[in-house]
Scaffold this motif. Structure first.
Motif, PDB file in Angstrom:
ATOM      1  N   ILE A 128       1.824 -21.237 -26.824  1.00 12.15           N
ATOM      2  CA  ILE A 128       3.055 -21.576 -26.109  1.00 12.15           C
ATOM      3  C   ILE A 128       4.044 -22.284 -27.029  1.00 12.15           C
ATOM      4  CG2 ILE A 128       2.229 -23.800 -25.229  1.00 12.15           C
ATOM      5  CD1 ILE A 128       3.628 -23.029 -22.528  1.00 12.15           C
ATOM      6  N   ASP A 129       5.325 -21.989 -26.793  1.00 10.30           N
ATOM      7  CA  ASP A 129       6.424 -22.683 -27.474  1.00 10.30           C
ATOM      8  C   ASP A 129       7.645 -22.605 -26.577  1.00 10.30           C
ATOM      9  OD1 ASP A 129       7.620 -24.200 -29.445  1.00 10.30           O
ATOM     10  OD2 ASP A 129       7.678 -22.609 -30.935  1.00 10.30           O
ATOM     11  N   ASP A 130       8.673 -23.359 -26.952  1.00 12.27           N
ATOM     12  CA  ASP A 130       9.866 -23.386 -26.122  1.00 12.27           C
ATOM     13  C   ASP A 130      10.706 -22.127 -26.261  1.00 12.27           C
ATOM     14  OD1 ASP A 130      10.695 -24.125 -28.761  1.00 12.27           O
ATOM     15  OD2 ASP A 130      12.466 -25.117 -27.959  1.00 12.27           O
ATOM     16  N   LEU A 131      10.761 -21.550 -27.476  1.00 11.56           N
ATOM     17  CA  LEU A 131      11.701 -20.465 -27.725  1.00 11.56           C
ATOM     18  C   LEU A 131      11.150 -19.542 -28.800  1.00 11.56           C
ATOM     19  CD1 LEU A 131      15.471 -20.751 -27.973  1.00 11.56           C
ATOM     20  CD2 LEU A 131      14.298 -19.933 -29.996  1.00 11.56           C
ATOM     21  N   ILE A 132      11.407 -18.244 -28.639  1.00 14.38           N
ATOM     22  CA  ILE A 132      11.101 -17.288 -29.695  1.00 14.38           C
ATOM     23  C   ILE A 132      12.406 -16.648 -30.146  1.00 14.38           C
ATOM     24  CG2 ILE A 132      10.515 -15.435 -28.069  1.00 14.38           C
ATOM     25  CD1 ILE A 132       8.471 -14.492 -30.284  1.00 14.38           C
ATOM     26  N   ALA A 133      12.603 -16.657 -31.465  1.00 11.80           N
ATOM     27  CA  ALA A 133      13.799 -16.054 -32.056  1.00 11.80           C
ATOM     28  C   ALA A 133      13.358 -14.826 -32.860  1.00 11.80           C
ATOM     29  CB  ALA A 133      14.537 -17.084 -32.907  1.00 11.80           C
ATOM     30  N   CYS A 156       3.385 -17.297 -24.802  1.00 12.62           N
ATOM     31  CA  CYS A 156       4.312 -17.656 -23.730  1.00 12.62           C
ATOM     32  C   CYS A 156       5.442 -18.512 -24.282  1.00 12.62           C
ATOM     33  CB  CYS A 156       3.554 -18.426 -22.650  1.00 12.62           C
ATOM     34  SG  CYS A 156       4.588 -19.119 -21.358  1.00 12.62           S
ATOM     35  N   PHE A 157       6.659 -18.200 -23.858  1.00  8.36           N
ATOM     36  CA  PHE A 157       7.847 -18.928 -24.308  1.00  8.36           C
ATOM     37  C   PHE A 157       8.745 -19.211 -23.115  1.00  8.36           C
ATOM     38  CE2 PHE A 157       6.171 -16.273 -27.562  1.00  8.36           C
ATOM     39  CZ  PHE A 157       6.101 -17.119 -28.655  1.00  8.36           C
ATOM     40  N   LEU A 158       9.378 -20.363 -23.128  1.00  6.25           N
ATOM     41  CA  LEU A 158      10.364 -20.660 -22.105  1.00  6.25           C
ATOM     42  C   LEU A 158      11.543 -19.695 -22.248  1.00  6.25           C
ATOM     43  CD1 LEU A 158      11.695 -22.295 -19.855  1.00  6.25           C
ATOM     44  CD2 LEU A 158      12.375 -23.973 -21.567  1.00  6.25           C
ATOM     45  N   ILE A 159      12.025 -19.490 -23.482  1.00  4.13           N
ATOM     46  CA  ILE A 159      13.200 -18.652 -23.734  1.00  4.13           C
ATOM     47  C   ILE A 159      12.889 -17.615 -24.802  1.00  4.13           C
ATOM     48  CG2 ILE A 159      15.608 -18.634 -24.506  1.00  4.13           C
ATOM     49  CD1 ILE A 159      15.717 -21.625 -23.705  1.00  4.13           C
ATOM     50  N   ASP A 160      13.287 -16.369 -24.541  1.00  4.74           N
ATOM     51  CA  ASP A 160      13.232 -15.294 -25.526  1.00  4.74           C
ATOM     52  C   ASP A 160      14.667 -14.923 -25.883  1.00  4.74           C
ATOM     53  OD1 ASP A 160      12.822 -13.010 -27.073  1.00  4.74           O
ATOM     54  OD2 ASP A 160      12.131 -11.772 -25.394  1.00  4.74           O
ATOM     55  N   LEU A 161      15.034 -15.117 -27.150  1.00  5.15           N
ATOM     56  CA  LEU A 161      16.324 -14.637 -27.646  1.00  5.15           C
ATOM     57  C   LEU A 161      16.117 -13.164 -27.987  1.00  5.15           C
ATOM     58  CD1 LEU A 161      17.404 -17.615 -29.946  1.00  5.15           C
ATOM     59  CD2 LEU A 161      17.925 -17.250 -27.530  1.00  5.15           C
ATOM     60  N   THR A 162      16.242 -12.296 -26.983  1.00  9.83           N
ATOM     61  CA  THR A 162      15.846 -10.894 -27.099  1.00  9.83           C
ATOM     62  C   THR A 162      16.585 -10.164 -28.219  1.00  9.83           C
ATOM     63  OG1 THR A 162      17.451 -10.202 -25.426  1.00  9.83           O
ATOM     64  CG2 THR A 162      15.226 -10.747 -24.656  1.00  9.83           C
ATOM     65  N   SER A 175      -0.452 -10.148 -25.911  1.00 12.07           N
ATOM     66  CA  SER A 175       0.589  -9.857 -24.929  1.00 12.07           C
ATOM     67  C   SER A 175       1.634 -10.969 -24.968  1.00 12.07           C
ATOM     68  CB  SER A 175      -0.016  -9.701 -23.534  1.00 12.07           C
ATOM     69  OG  SER A 175      -0.623 -10.878 -23.108  1.00 12.07           O
ATOM     70  N   PHE A 176       2.749 -10.735 -24.324  1.00  7.23           N
ATOM     71  CA  PHE A 176       3.922 -11.597 -24.461  1.00  7.23           C
ATOM     72  C   PHE A 176       4.494 -11.894 -23.074  1.00  7.23           C
ATOM     73  CE2 PHE A 176       8.492 -12.091 -24.691  1.00  7.23           C
ATOM     74  CZ  PHE A 176       8.658 -12.961 -25.744  1.00  7.23           C
ATOM     75  N   TYR A 177       4.930 -13.150 -22.890  1.00  5.28           N
ATOM     76  CA  TYR A 177       5.616 -13.525 -21.654  1.00  5.28           C
ATOM     77  C   TYR A 177       6.695 -14.545 -21.965  1.00  5.28           C
ATOM     78  CZ  TYR A 177       6.648 -15.502 -17.100  1.00  5.28           C
ATOM     79  OH  TYR A 177       7.309 -15.934 -15.986  1.00  5.28           O
ATOM     80  N   SER A 178       7.860 -14.341 -21.395  1.00  3.22           N
ATOM     81  CA  SER A 178       8.914 -15.361 -21.461  1.00  3.22           C
ATOM     82  C   SER A 178       9.425 -15.611 -20.052  1.00  3.22           C
ATOM     83  CB  SER A 178      10.058 -14.945 -22.379  1.00  3.22           C
ATOM     84  OG  SER A 178      10.774 -13.866 -21.835  1.00  3.22           O
ATOM     85  N   VAL A 179       9.690 -16.879 -19.777  1.00  3.08           N
ATOM     86  CA  VAL A 179      10.211 -17.270 -18.473  1.00  3.08           C
ATOM     87  C   VAL A 179      11.663 -16.832 -18.339  1.00  3.08           C
ATOM     88  CG1 VAL A 179      10.664 -19.234 -16.935  1.00  3.08           C
ATOM     89  CG2 VAL A 179       8.625 -19.235 -18.390  1.00  3.08           C
ATOM     90  N   LEU A 180      12.442 -17.056 -19.414  1.00  4.86           N
ATOM     91  CA  LEU A 180      13.871 -16.749 -19.430  1.00  4.86           C
ATOM     92  C   LEU A 180      14.210 -15.881 -20.627  1.00  4.86           C
ATOM     93  CD1 LEU A 180      15.077 -20.413 -18.771  1.00  4.86           C
ATOM     94  CD2 LEU A 180      14.843 -18.606 -17.064  1.00  4.86           C
ATOM     95  N   GLU A 181      15.252 -15.069 -20.481  1.00  2.00           N
ATOM     96  CA  GLU A 181      15.724 -14.230 -21.586  1.00  2.00           C
ATOM     97  C   GLU A 181      17.194 -14.477 -21.838  1.00  2.00           C
ATOM     98  OE1 GLU A 181      14.919 -10.183 -20.519  1.00  2.00           O
ATOM     99  OE2 GLU A 181      12.860 -10.304 -21.263  1.00  2.00           O
ATOM    100  N   VAL A 182      17.556 -14.513 -23.105  1.00  2.00           N
ATOM    101  CA  VAL A 182      18.948 -14.556 -23.513  1.00  2.00           C
ATOM    102  C   VAL A 182      19.196 -13.270 -24.280  1.00  2.00           C
ATOM    103  CG1 VAL A 182      20.694 -15.754 -24.898  1.00  2.00           C
ATOM    104  CG2 VAL A 182      18.984 -17.068 -23.629  1.00  2.00           C
TER     105      VAL A 182
END
Length: 183
Positions: A128-133, A156-162, A175-182
């Motif tokens: 887990i981390d806050d953001l994936i860039a 798992c990430f809070l935010i994915d900078l897609t 596998s991958f999961y993000s709560v929010l996407e930008v």
């Protein structure tokens, strides 16, 4: 609540402050400290993640330095499992293993204790981390979990900078999961 409504996602996103030109010009920084100091938003997020992962039979949650420590330790406590820190090179005492990853201008490295999973080969681990860039740090962290004889069940990430495509680096590993996407 295994899934969030669009209103809940908007509420979480609205609780994250944007700081222009930080840490350098042209970057719009997603500052999660405003989510952390909003107990309602933080509780909503943690309840969602707890519901998502409570039936995954996890043994550990591994958080990437430093904001991943916040979400990871809180989630591990809620799930009743151990927390494992993944840190920058030279920050952990004891015997570690490391994984290098590319930066825009150079190379960095993250480490994990060689005995992070207390000798449990095949331990089920959530990363887990806050953001994936761009995904370099997350990819290195997932490889470390594997190298320490754990199984990375999901990242798992809070935010994915897609628009930066970081999750593509994780596809071969977990596998991958993000709560929010930008986007």
């Amino acid at each position: 609540m295994k899934t969030l409504t669009e209103d809940q996602k908007k509420y979480l996103m609205d609780s994250i402050r944007e700081i222009p030109d930080f840490p350098k010009p042209g970057i719009l920084f997603k500052d999660i400290t405003t989510l952390l100091n909003n107990s309602e938003a933080f509780n909503l997020l943690m309840e969602h993640l707890t519901a998502r992962y409570q039936e995954k039979n996890l043994d550990f949650v591994a958080g990437i330095e430093s904001r991943g420590f916040i979400f990871g330790a809180a989630l591990a406590a809620k799930l009743g499992v151990g927390f494992v820190p993944i840190r920058k090179k030279g920050k952990l005492p004891g015997t570690t293993i490391g994984e290098k990853y590319a930066l825009e201008y150079g190379v960095d490295e993250v480490e994990i204790h060689i005995d992070a999973f207390r000798g449990r080969e095949g331990a089920r681990v959530l990363l887990i981390d806050d953001l994936i860039a761009t995904g370099g740090t997350a990819e290195a962290a997932a490889k470390l979990i594997r190298d320490a004889k754990g199984e990375c069940v999901e990242a798992c990430f809070l935010i994915d900078l897609t628009f930066l495509g970081g999750k593509e680096k994780l596809k071969p590993l977990t596998s991958f999961y993000s709560v929010l996407e930008v986007v």
